[in-house]
Design a protein around this motif. Structure first.
Motif, PDB file in Angstrom:
ATOM      1  N   ASN A 105       1.164  -1.394   0.119  1.00 57.26           N
ATOM      2  CA  ASN A 105       0.087   0.219   0.245  1.00 57.26           C
ATOM      3  C   ASN A 105       0.875   1.484   0.194  1.00 57.26           C
ATOM      4  OD1 ASN A 105      -2.685  -1.004   0.010  1.00 57.26           O
ATOM      5  ND2 ASN A 105      -2.858  -1.122   2.043  1.00 57.26           N
ATOM      6  N   ARG A 106       1.823   0.894   0.023  1.00 55.98           N
ATOM      7  CA  ARG A 106       3.026   2.044   0.299  1.00 55.98           C
ATOM      8  C   ARG A 106       2.935   3.376  -0.676  1.00 55.98           C
ATOM      9  NH1 ARG A 106       8.169   4.049  -0.948  1.00 55.98           N
ATOM     10  NH2 ARG A 106       9.198   5.120   1.009  1.00 55.98           N
ATOM     11  N   GLY A 107       2.619   2.132  -2.238  1.00 49.54           N
ATOM     12  CA  GLY A 107       2.130   3.558  -3.517  1.00 49.54           C
ATOM     13  C   GLY A 107       1.385   3.924  -3.149  1.00 49.54           C
ATOM     14  N   ARG A 108       0.216   3.591  -2.847  1.00 51.02           N
ATOM     15  CA  ARG A 108      -1.469   4.192  -2.966  1.00 51.02           C
ATOM     16  C   ARG A 108      -1.234   5.036  -1.508  1.00 51.02           C
ATOM     17  NH1 ARG A 108      -4.537   1.034  -0.685  1.00 51.02           N
ATOM     18  NH2 ARG A 108      -6.226   2.531  -1.070  1.00 51.02           N
ATOM     19  N   TYR A 109      -0.194   5.155  -0.809  1.00 50.59           N
ATOM     20  CA  TYR A 109       0.144   6.447   0.366  1.00 50.59           C
ATOM     21  C   TYR A 109       0.561   7.097  -0.272  1.00 50.59           C
ATOM     22  CZ  TYR A 109       1.959   8.656   4.416  1.00 50.59           C
ATOM     23  OH  TYR A 109       2.436   9.710   5.004  1.00 50.59           O
ATOM     24  N   GLY A 110       1.503   7.098  -0.990  1.00 49.39           N
ATOM     25  CA  GLY A 110       2.480   8.191  -2.049  1.00 49.39           C
ATOM     26  C   GLY A 110       1.483   8.820  -3.039  1.00 49.39           C
ATOM     27  N   ARG A 111       0.566   8.118  -2.974  1.00 47.61           N
ATOM     28  CA  ARG A 111      -0.599   9.231  -4.187  1.00 47.61           C
ATOM     29  C   ARG A 111      -0.999   9.988  -3.584  1.00 47.61           C
ATOM     30  NH1 ARG A 111      -4.625   5.487  -7.286  1.00 47.61           N
ATOM     31  NH2 ARG A 111      -5.361   5.053  -4.808  1.00 47.61           N
ATOM     32  N   ASN A 112      -1.340  10.158  -2.121  1.00 51.27           N
ATOM     33  CA  ASN A 112      -1.881  10.951  -2.013  1.00 51.27           C
ATOM     34  C   ASN A 112      -3.400  12.221  -1.829  1.00 51.27           C
ATOM     35  OD1 ASN A 112      -1.419  12.747   0.639  1.00 51.27           O
ATOM     36  ND2 ASN A 112      -0.335  14.009  -0.565  1.00 51.27           N
ATOM     37  N   LEU A 113      -3.541  11.677  -3.147  1.00 51.03           N
ATOM     38  CA  LEU A 113      -5.283  11.663  -3.598  1.00 51.03           C
ATOM     39  C   LEU A 113      -6.761  11.934  -2.270  1.00 51.03           C
ATOM     40  CD1 LEU A 113      -4.802  10.349  -7.275  1.00 51.03           C
ATOM     41  CD2 LEU A 113      -4.555  12.355  -6.513  1.00 51.03           C
ATOM     42  N   SER A 114      -7.114  12.315  -2.729  1.00 44.84           N
ATOM     43  CA  SER A 114      -8.620  12.227  -1.560  1.00 44.84           C
ATOM     44  C   SER A 114      -9.215  13.431  -2.377  1.00 44.84           C
ATOM     45  CB  SER A 114      -7.831  13.401   0.137  1.00 44.84           C
ATOM     46  OG  SER A 114      -7.642  14.229  -0.290  1.00 44.84           O
ATOM     47  N   ASN A 257      -9.236  25.408 -15.475  1.00 45.97           N
ATOM     48  CA  ASN A 257      -8.607  26.292 -13.653  1.00 45.97           C
ATOM     49  C   ASN A 257      -6.900  24.461 -14.822  1.00 45.97           C
ATOM     50  OD1 ASN A 257      -6.677  26.822 -12.676  1.00 45.97           O
ATOM     51  ND2 ASN A 257      -7.855  27.484 -11.285  1.00 45.97           N
ATOM     52  N   PRO A 258      -6.417  24.840 -16.256  1.00 45.87           N
ATOM     53  CA  PRO A 258      -5.189  24.075 -16.030  1.00 45.87           C
ATOM     54  C   PRO A 258      -4.284  23.776 -15.536  1.00 45.87           C
ATOM     55  CG  PRO A 258      -5.999  25.775 -18.473  1.00 45.87           C
ATOM     56  CD  PRO A 258      -6.369  26.203 -16.986  1.00 45.87           C
ATOM     57  N   THR A 259      -4.134  25.401 -14.647  1.00 42.65           N
ATOM     58  CA  THR A 259      -3.196  25.519 -13.003  1.00 42.65           C
ATOM     59  C   THR A 259      -3.359  24.954 -12.236  1.00 42.65           C
ATOM     60  OG1 THR A 259      -2.397  27.365 -13.867  1.00 42.65           O
ATOM     61  CG2 THR A 259      -1.993  26.785 -11.670  1.00 42.65           C
ATOM     62  N   ALA A 260      -5.182  24.635 -11.961  1.00 47.24           N
ATOM     63  CA  ALA A 260      -5.417  23.897  -9.883  1.00 47.24           C
ATOM     64  C   ALA A 260      -5.238  22.319 -10.761  1.00 47.24           C
ATOM     65  CB  ALA A 260      -6.762  24.180 -10.626  1.00 47.24           C
ATOM     66  N   ALA A 261      -5.744  22.245 -12.479  1.00 40.19           N
ATOM     67  CA  ALA A 261      -5.649  21.001 -12.710  1.00 40.19           C
ATOM     68  C   ALA A 261      -4.394  20.136 -12.404  1.00 40.19           C
ATOM     69  CB  ALA A 261      -6.365  20.783 -14.789  1.00 40.19           C
ATOM     70  N   ALA A 262      -3.291  20.880 -12.950  1.00 38.74           N
ATOM     71  CA  ALA A 262      -1.947  20.056 -12.887  1.00 38.74           C
ATOM     72  C   ALA A 262      -0.807  19.878 -11.846  1.00 38.74           C
ATOM     73  CB  ALA A 262      -1.081  21.226 -13.274  1.00 38.74           C
ATOM     74  N   ILE A 263      -2.005  20.977 -10.900  1.00 37.62           N
ATOM     75  CA  ILE A 263      -1.861  20.179  -9.085  1.00 37.62           C
ATOM     76  C   ILE A 263      -1.974  18.981  -8.333  1.00 37.62           C
ATOM     77  CG2 ILE A 263      -1.854  21.744  -6.644  1.00 37.62           C
ATOM     78  CD1 ILE A 263      -1.366  24.809  -8.126  1.00 37.62           C
ATOM     79  N   LEU A 264      -3.419  19.414  -8.303  1.00 37.69           N
ATOM     80  CA  LEU A 264      -3.881  18.650  -7.967  1.00 37.69           C
ATOM     81  C   LEU A 264      -4.689  16.550  -8.945  1.00 37.69           C
ATOM     82  CD1 LEU A 264      -7.266  20.216  -7.310  1.00 37.69           C
ATOM     83  CD2 LEU A 264      -6.047  19.854  -5.873  1.00 37.69           C
ATOM     84  N   SER A 265      -3.633  16.442 -10.205  1.00 37.69           N
ATOM     85  CA  SER A 265      -3.972  15.497 -10.613  1.00 37.69           C
ATOM     86  C   SER A 265      -2.438  14.680  -9.984  1.00 37.69           C
ATOM     87  CB  SER A 265      -3.475  15.748 -12.099  1.00 37.69           C
ATOM     88  OG  SER A 265      -1.778  17.001 -11.992  1.00 37.69           O
ATOM     89  N   ASP A 266      -1.666  15.594  -9.513  1.00 41.49           N
ATOM     90  CA  ASP A 266      -0.514  15.047  -8.949  1.00 41.49           C
ATOM     91  C   ASP A 266       0.118  15.425  -7.334  1.00 41.49           C
ATOM     92  OD1 ASP A 266       1.904  13.416  -8.048  1.00 41.49           O
ATOM     93  OD2 ASP A 266       3.171  14.111  -9.455  1.00 41.49           O
ATOM     94  N   ARG A 267      -0.315  14.447  -6.623  1.00 43.89           N
ATOM     95  CA  ARG A 267       0.239  15.176  -5.077  1.00 43.89           C
ATOM     96  C   ARG A 267       0.973  14.197  -4.428  1.00 43.89           C
ATOM     97  NH1 ARG A 267      -4.716  17.500  -2.764  1.00 43.89           N
ATOM     98  NH2 ARG A 267      -3.197  18.873  -1.960  1.00 43.89           N
ATOM     99  N   SER A 268       1.895  13.742  -5.283  1.00 42.59           N
ATOM    100  CA  SER A 268       3.058  13.062  -4.253  1.00 42.59           C
ATOM    101  C   SER A 268       4.104  13.604  -3.496  1.00 42.59           C
ATOM    102  CB  SER A 268       2.813  12.080  -5.736  1.00 42.59           C
ATOM    103  OG  SER A 268       3.863  12.571  -6.501  1.00 42.59           O
ATOM    104  N   VAL A 269       4.623  14.625  -3.980  1.00 40.10           N
ATOM    105  CA  VAL A 269       5.641  15.413  -3.707  1.00 40.10           C
ATOM    106  C   VAL A 269       5.117  16.374  -2.274  1.00 40.10           C
ATOM    107  CG1 VAL A 269       7.293  18.008  -3.801  1.00 40.10           C
ATOM    108  CG2 VAL A 269       5.670  15.353  -6.284  1.00 40.10           C
ATOM    109  N   GLU A 270       3.941  16.034  -1.467  1.00 39.44           N
ATOM    110  CA  GLU A 270       3.457  16.530  -0.508  1.00 39.44           C
ATOM    111  C   GLU A 270       3.907  15.440   0.163  1.00 39.44           C
ATOM    112  OE1 GLU A 270      -0.493  17.918  -0.194  1.00 39.44           O
ATOM    113  OE2 GLU A 270      -0.436  18.618  -2.526  1.00 39.44           O
ATOM    114  N   VAL A 271       3.942  13.815  -0.190  1.00 36.44           N
ATOM    115  CA  VAL A 271       4.299  13.326   0.940  1.00 36.44           C
ATOM    116  C   VAL A 271       5.792  13.264   0.865  1.00 36.44           C
ATOM    117  CG1 VAL A 271       3.911  10.972   1.859  1.00 36.44           C
ATOM    118  CG2 VAL A 271       2.066  12.407   1.173  1.00 36.44           C
ATOM    119  N   PHE A 272       6.324  12.634  -0.107  1.00 36.79           N
ATOM    120  CA  PHE A 272       7.752  12.565  -0.670  1.00 36.79           C
ATOM    121  C   PHE A 272       8.494  13.177  -0.252  1.00 36.79           C
ATOM    122  CE2 PHE A 272       5.915   8.255  -1.802  1.00 36.79           C
ATOM    123  CZ  PHE A 272       5.965   7.606  -0.057  1.00 36.79           C
ATOM    124  N   PRO A 273       8.394  14.667   0.113  1.00 35.45           N
ATOM    125  CA  PRO A 273       9.250  16.428  -1.016  1.00 35.45           C
ATOM    126  C   PRO A 273      10.541  15.786  -0.373  1.00 35.45           C
ATOM    127  CG  PRO A 273       8.807  16.407   1.510  1.00 35.45           C
ATOM    128  CD  PRO A 273       8.203  15.177   0.762  1.00 35.45           C
TER     129      PRO A 273
END
Length: 328
Positions: A105-114, A257-273
């Motif tokens: 499940n580590r991969g799903r944790y790193g995906r960090n979507l909600s 909102n393309p900027t919001a789409a780009a940010i919210l599409s991938d939030r893994s950096v918030e978990v693994f900075p």
């Protein structure tokens, strides 16, 4: 999942055949009656953002409330029809449903979507009682198990919360708040170029089915406890289904909102900075190896999303009007 749905359908058909046609022929219209009800309960969701990628897996803490109103009409000693409107909320969060200490499940944790999603639902179902009532509503059984199956329409609108300044947001940030995800196209639905899915519909057909028990409180009032499943035909109740899209293509797309789409599409950096690296597509956002790049797995397309409702309803019986015979 398909086996589960097939079994539920077979059970309902079996219940239906318990009520022979002769019952309906002996049932008079004077004994038909309607009832109105209100219900309160809970909703849970099954999809990509649950503890395990399995239909039976859900987080109890992700349970959210639901409320509704219904109108039911009894046609025969065993069979009724019910129309209802329900509102409820479902939610999911990778950071809470998975753990970095669980290998699979580590991969799903790193995906960090909600997400959270408010479901507005209109359904029409047929109800089959296990015990019949050939008499008037006053003499109905005190305790009746039943099954139901029908069709419905829902409106859903998945949203994600973002806090401005989150790690890895890059130079082009967005403000804090809730963002409706369907208009953004987080999997490239509105992206420029690439082989991406079409935008999903926020109005969907569902198949409600389930089991319940009804208890007679007094002459006019019934109390019911019910568990119902909703078979959907979409994999986007959680806005997660296929693969990551190129952030560069998203930014060049025509979403809301393309900027919001780009940010919210991938939030893994918030978990693994500490594992952040520049986006190879040339955008100002960082990515983590295994996430965020075009073609990397984001969701699971093997099954559509489901949700389940559990609730208690209070029903008031509308006594039928009995017309006196006319004398000449």
């Amino acid at each position: 999942m398909k086996k589960f749905f097939t079994l539920a359908l077979l059970l309902f058909i079996t219940f239906s055949f318990v009520a022979p046609e002769a019952d309906a022929q002996r049932w008079t219209k004077r004994r038909q009656y309607g009832s109105v009800g209100v219900n309160i309960g809970a909703m849970n969701y099954f999809g990509d953002l649950v503890p395990e990628p399995d239909f039976t897996s859900f987080r109890f803490k992700a349970t959210r409330p639901s409320v509704g109103i219904t109108y039911t009409y009894r046609y025969t000693p065993r069979i009724s029809a019910r129309a209802g409107f329900n509102w409820g909320r479902i939610t999911g969060d990778d950071a809470l449903a998975a753990s970095p200490n669980e290998g699979e499940n580590r991969g799903r944790y790193g995906r960090n979507l909600s997400f959270r999603n408010d479901i507005k639902e209109i359904t029409v179902v047929g109800i089959v009682d296990l015990f019949e009532n050939r008499s008037s509503f006053q003499r109905r059984p005190d305790f009746v198990p039943y099954a139901f199956l029908g069709v419905g329409v829902i409106h859903h609108n998945p949203k994600a919360y973002y806090e401005s300044g989150s790690v890895g947001s890059g130079a082009n940030d967005i403000s804090t708040g809730w963002y409706a995800l369907q208009p953004l196209g987080t999997e490239g639905q509105y992206a420029e170029g690439g082989d991406y899915p079409e935008p999903y519909k926020r109005v969907q057909v569902v198949v409600p089915f389930g089991l319940g028990v009804r208890y007679k409180i007094d002459r006019y009032w019934d109390l019911s406890l019910e568990v119902g499943w909703r078979k959907t035909f979409t994999d986007y109740l959680d806005d997660v289904s296929t693969t990551y899209a190129s952030k560069a293509n998203i930014l060049n797309g025509g979403g809301e909102n393309p900027t919001a789409a780009a940010i919210l599409s991938d939030r893994s950096v918030e978990v693994f900075p500490g594992q952040a690296m520049p986006d190879p597509s040339g955008t100002p956002y960082n990515i983590v190896r295994g996430y965020g790049r075009e073609g990397n797995q984001r969701g699971d397309t093997s099954d559509d999303d489901w949700y389940i409702t559990t609730g208690i309803s209070l029903n008031y019986i509308l006594a039928p009007r009995v017309r006196s015979p006319k004398f000449r």
